[in-house]
Design a protein around this motif. Sequence first.
Motif: not given
Length: 147
Positions: A101-102, A104-106, A128-129, A134, A137
């Motif tokens: 997830l990190e 993806y988010i970063s 999340y998207h 960003r 999160l």
Amino acid sequence: MQNRFADQNKTISNFYDEVWVVCPSCSKKAIAKANIENKSARLYCPNCGYNKETSMEFLYVGQKALTRMAAHRYFDAELWLQHPFKNDVFIAFNGEHLNYLEQYISATLREHKDRTHFTLLEKLPKFYHEAKNRKALLTIIKKLEQK
């Protein structure tokens, strides 16, 4: 420079077999594991020694699984990696899930190839998207990594 993420088409079930949970005895990090071969799930705490095992037989007809659940669900255990975010809750099942997830988010550039409409990223809640979330999160992820 752009931070690039290539979707690995993982599904949420890729993270079901080992889930970090709050120990029901000492409230520290414990681990719930599902063992598909043995059709059993186990929750154990390395801090206090809490240990509980249960059967997953009710999920099977013969050798075929009817459904699959994350390991913590067999014990109704609270997730260790969770944090409130606005009107939602950010969650991860374990360190590998949190890292995915990190990444993806970063990422400022997100590549999605051969999606099947069943991938983890496609099923994530909208927050999340969103690029506007960003920074917040990533701050939550850092807190959870240190927990």
